[in-house]
Scaffold this active site. Structure first.
Site, PDB file in Angstrom:
ATOM      1  NE  ARG A 238      -8.150   7.563  -7.814  1.00  0.00           N
ATOM      2  CZ  ARG A 238      -9.423   7.421  -8.154  1.00  0.00           C
ATOM      3  NH1 ARG A 238     -10.035   8.351  -8.817  1.00  0.00           N
ATOM      4  NH2 ARG A 238     -10.055   6.330  -7.845  1.00  0.00           N
TER       5      ARG A 238
ATOM      6  NE  ARG B  65      -9.952  10.648 -14.639  1.00  0.00           N
ATOM      7  CZ  ARG B  65     -11.073  10.081 -14.229  1.00  0.00           C
ATOM      8  NH1 ARG B  65     -12.002   9.746 -15.105  1.00  0.00           N
ATOM      9  NH2 ARG B  65     -11.298   9.853 -12.965  1.00  0.00           N
TER      10      ARG B  65
ATOM     11  NE  ARG C 203      -7.420   6.090 -18.621  1.00  0.00           N
ATOM     12  CZ  ARG C 203      -8.279   5.493 -19.429  1.00  0.00           C
ATOM     13  NH1 ARG C 203      -7.895   5.141 -20.640  1.00  0.00           N
ATOM     14  NH2 ARG C 203      -9.508   5.231 -19.032  1.00  0.00           N
TER      15      ARG C 203
ATOM     16  CG  ASP D 165      -8.267   0.914  -9.490  1.00  0.00           C
ATOM     17  OD1 ASP D 165      -8.416   2.142  -9.602  1.00  0.00           O
ATOM     18  OD2 ASP D 165      -9.182   0.163  -9.080  1.00  0.00           O
TER      19      ASP D 165
ATOM     20  CE1 TYR E  90     -16.174   0.556  -6.777  1.00  0.00           C
ATOM     21  CE2 TYR E  90     -14.840   0.526  -4.786  1.00  0.00           C
ATOM     22  CZ  TYR E  90     -15.450   1.228  -5.817  1.00  0.00           C
ATOM     23  OH  TYR E  90     -15.348   2.583  -5.876  1.00  0.00           O
TER      24      TYR E  90
HETATM   25  O1  CP3 Z   1      -3.504   8.104  -5.865  1.00  0.00           O
HETATM   26  C1  CP3 Z   1      -2.857   7.827  -6.898  1.00  0.00           C
HETATM   27  O2  CP3 Z   1      -2.341   8.704  -7.615  1.00  0.00           O
HETATM   28  C2  CP3 Z   1      -2.603   6.376  -7.230  1.00  0.00           C
HETATM   29  C3  CP3 Z   1      -3.523   5.799  -8.140  1.00  0.00           C
HETATM   30  C4  CP3 Z   1      -4.878   5.281  -7.695  1.00  0.00           C
HETATM   31  C5  CP3 Z   1      -5.868   4.947  -8.649  1.00  0.00           C
HETATM   32  N1  CP3 Z   1      -6.897   4.340  -7.996  1.00  0.00           N
HETATM   33  C6  CP3 Z   1      -5.773   5.140 -10.099  1.00  0.00           C
HETATM   34  C7  CP3 Z   1      -7.031   5.416 -10.820  1.00  0.00           C
HETATM   35  C8  CP3 Z   1      -5.368   4.952  -6.442  1.00  0.00           C
HETATM   36  C9  CP3 Z   1      -4.737   5.139  -5.062  1.00  0.00           C
HETATM   37  C10 CP3 Z   1      -6.643   4.346  -6.651  1.00  0.00           C
HETATM   38  C11 CP3 Z   1      -7.467   3.775  -5.552  1.00  0.00           C
HETATM   39  C12 CP3 Z   1      -8.879   3.552  -5.798  1.00  0.00           C
HETATM   40  N2  CP3 Z   1      -9.466   2.989  -6.899  1.00  0.00           N
HETATM   41  C13 CP3 Z   1      -9.888   3.772  -4.845  1.00  0.00           C
HETATM   42  C14 CP3 Z   1      -9.657   4.279  -3.452  1.00  0.00           C
HETATM   43  C15 CP3 Z   1      -9.384   5.709  -3.477  1.00  0.00           C
HETATM   44  C16 CP3 Z   1     -10.591   6.544  -3.528  1.00  0.00           C
HETATM   45  O3  CP3 Z   1     -10.658   7.393  -4.429  1.00  0.00           O
HETATM   46  O4  CP3 Z   1     -11.422   6.390  -2.634  1.00  0.00           O
HETATM   47  C17 CP3 Z   1     -11.108   3.400  -5.419  1.00  0.00           C
HETATM   48  C18 CP3 Z   1     -12.470   3.512  -4.766  1.00  0.00           C
HETATM   49  C19 CP3 Z   1     -10.821   2.891  -6.713  1.00  0.00           C
HETATM   50  C20 CP3 Z   1     -11.769   2.313  -7.692  1.00  0.00           C
HETATM   51  C21 CP3 Z   1     -11.837   3.164  -8.886  1.00  0.00           C
HETATM   52  N3  CP3 Z   1     -10.836   3.258  -9.850  1.00  0.00           N
HETATM   53  C22 CP3 Z   1     -12.895   3.997  -9.306  1.00  0.00           C
HETATM   54  C23 CP3 Z   1     -14.176   4.214  -8.513  1.00  0.00           C
HETATM   55  C24 CP3 Z   1     -12.517   4.586 -10.514  1.00  0.00           C
HETATM   56  C25 CP3 Z   1     -13.328   5.457 -11.423  1.00  0.00           C
HETATM   57  C26 CP3 Z   1     -13.389   6.823 -10.870  1.00  0.00           C
HETATM   58  C27 CP3 Z   1     -13.317   7.890 -11.897  1.00  0.00           C
HETATM   59  O5  CP3 Z   1     -13.050   9.012 -11.449  1.00  0.00           O
HETATM   60  O6  CP3 Z   1     -13.502   7.618 -13.091  1.00  0.00           O
HETATM   61  C28 CP3 Z   1     -11.215   4.148 -10.810  1.00  0.00           C
HETATM   62  C29 CP3 Z   1     -10.416   4.555 -11.967  1.00  0.00           C
HETATM   63  C30 CP3 Z   1      -9.080   5.177 -11.666  1.00  0.00           C
HETATM   64  N4  CP3 Z   1      -8.155   4.619 -10.844  1.00  0.00           N
HETATM   65  C31 CP3 Z   1      -8.561   6.385 -12.224  1.00  0.00           C
HETATM   66  C32 CP3 Z   1      -7.272   6.525 -11.700  1.00  0.00           C
HETATM   67  C33 CP3 Z   1      -6.277   7.612 -12.012  1.00  0.00           C
HETATM   68  C34 CP3 Z   1      -9.252   7.276 -13.251  1.00  0.00           C
HETATM   69  C35 CP3 Z   1      -9.001   6.554 -14.474  1.00  0.00           C
HETATM   70  C36 CP3 Z   1      -8.911   7.055 -15.842  1.00  0.00           C
HETATM   71  O7  CP3 Z   1      -7.824   7.513 -16.271  1.00  0.00           O
HETATM   72  O8  CP3 Z   1      -9.888   6.869 -16.567  1.00  0.00           O
END
Ligand code: CP3
Length: 361
Positions: free
Chosen positions: A32, A36, A45, A81, A157
């Site tokens: 990540r 944010r 965003r 994602d 999921y």
């Molecule tokens: O690592 C990186 O920089 C690459 C981007 C990336 C995202 N999601 C962007 C994202 C990666 C590698 C993921 C993988 C992902 N997505 C996982 C596995 C990694 C982990 O954290 O275990 C999972 C479980 C997801 C599913 C997912 N996507 C969730 C649970 C959420 C919400 C979480 C939250 O903090 O709100 C997301 C949204 C998401 N995917 C964000 C980002 C940057 C936050 C989004 C936003 O800007 O609102």
């Protein structure tokens, strides 16, 4: 194309560490790392939804590159994602503010599983497009990591319809409808293998498989319901010539089994000590980890102490990639992220394991 990417890849410290080759300084990147906690990300965003950012190659490429401009990290991870393949298979995906992802039509019966579509070449091609742009823009500065979810975490999921505390519905399908579970997992393996191959074809230099929530399972259940499918996925992509990182959290009781499923690098979270985790998975694989993401909110001396613990545990042994045990949290101070990178890069290992002659001074 592939041989071209192999040649370039092999001189990156990150790739060398994945292959357990000695490196002048420990490579570091963050799960990540695009997100944010960065103003650049929040600004973009504010104008686009998350899905729009993922599905528009120019935007996904831009967000991937933001941390590379600001941080001295050793790898870029493509912005996408984990849930995009679920959407490509026909499920409706939305990210709800403060709630996280919601997949409507959660899979609860055989009909729902059978309605899932096979994913053709074009469906997720925007991720490959983004990788091509990133690679061109990076011009060999750092390697690009492609990724997908592991079959279990993606299935969870799709069955729960979103985040879950106890994964009850997922386990109910596993226990009560093992044939249906198998059918779903086999479908996911096929889709994810195709998706990961397409990322390598587009120029990804390494692949990470996120099994973020697999720690909810007992070792026996992991062996029976997960290992065959993770192993099958990894066996389909391990011949592509790029290293594979197999990551999970809450996996202290599962490490040996994860290793058995495969991967050149095993991800460790902060709940295990890195040296003990490495000994358990074996020194014939590399390890990635494992600072607690919350340490990044602490005072500088505390951060330093914790980085020191991780670096000392690695003992300068070839094959350590520094990372957090899980993703960077949204309000993490950027200057603390920068400080960690500096600490890792300047860390001196006083051990014969280090090949001192490789140091570029
Ligand atoms: O690592 C990186 O920089 C690459 C981007 C990336 C995202 N999601 C962007 C994202 C990666 C590698 C993921 C993988 C992902 N997505 C996982 C596995 C990694 C982990 O954290 O275990 C999972 C479980 C997801 C599913 C997912 N996507 C969730 C649970 C959420 C919400 C979480 C939250 O903090 O709100 C997301 C949204 C998401 N995917 C964000 C980002 C940057 C936050 C989004 C936003 O800007 O609102």
């Amino acid at each position: 194309m592939l041989s071209d990417s192999l040649n370039v890849s092999s001189s990156f410290p990150f790739i060398q560490a994945c292959r357990r080759q000695p490196v002048a300084r420990t490579p570091v990147w963050f799960m990540r790392q695009a997100g944010r906690y960065m103003k650049e990300y929040r600004d973009l965003r504010a104008r686009h939804s998350l899905l729009e950012m993922c599905r528009t190659p120019e935007l996904a490429a831009e967000v991937t590159l933001q941390p590379i401009r600001r941080l001295d990290v050793d790898a870029a991870i493509i912005f996408a994602d984990l849930l995009l393949p679920a959407q490509a298979m026909g499920m409706d995906l939305q990210f709800v503010e403060r709630e996280g992802p919601v997949l409507s039509g959660a899979l609860r019966d055989a009909d729902a599983v059978r309605r899932l579509k096979d994913v053709g070449d074009g469906e997720l091609s925007y991720v490959g497009e983004a990788i091509r742009i990133v690679r061109r823009e990076l011009a060999g500065k750092v390697p690009v990591i492609g990724f997908s979810g592991a079959p279990f975490t993606l299935a969870s999921y799709m069955i729960e319809g979103g985040a879950s505390r106890d994964f009850a519905q997922t386990k109910i399908m596993m226990y009560s409808a093992p044939e249906l579970w198998r059918e779903l997992m086999e479908k996911l393996v096929a889709v994810l293998a195709g998706f990961l191959k397409s990322q390598v074809a587009a120029g990804a230099d390494a692949l990470q498989i996120f099994d973020s929530w697999v720690g909810c399972l007992s070792p026996g259940d992991f062996r029976q319901y997960v290992l065959p499918y993770s192993r099958s996925l990894i066996s389909k992509i391990c011949g592509l010539g790029v290293p594979i990182i197999h990551f999970g959290t809450g996996t202290a009781t599962l490490l040996e089994l994860m290793r058995e499923a495969g991967g050149d690098v095993i991800g460790l979270d902060w709940r295990v000590e890195l040296d003990k985790g490495w000994e358990r998975v074996g020194y014939d694989v590399a390890v990635q980890g494992n600072l607690d993401p919350v340490v990044l909110f602490g005072p500088r001396h505390l951060i330093e102490q914790h980085v020191d613990v991780v670096m000392r545990a690695a003992q300068g042994r070839p094959g350590h990639i520094f990372n957090l045990g899980h993703g960077i949290l949204p309000t993490t101070p950027v200057e603390n992220v920068q400080a960690v990178i500096q600490m890792v890069h300047s860390f001196e290992h006083h051990t014969p394991n280090r090949v001192a002659s490789l140091r570029e001074r």
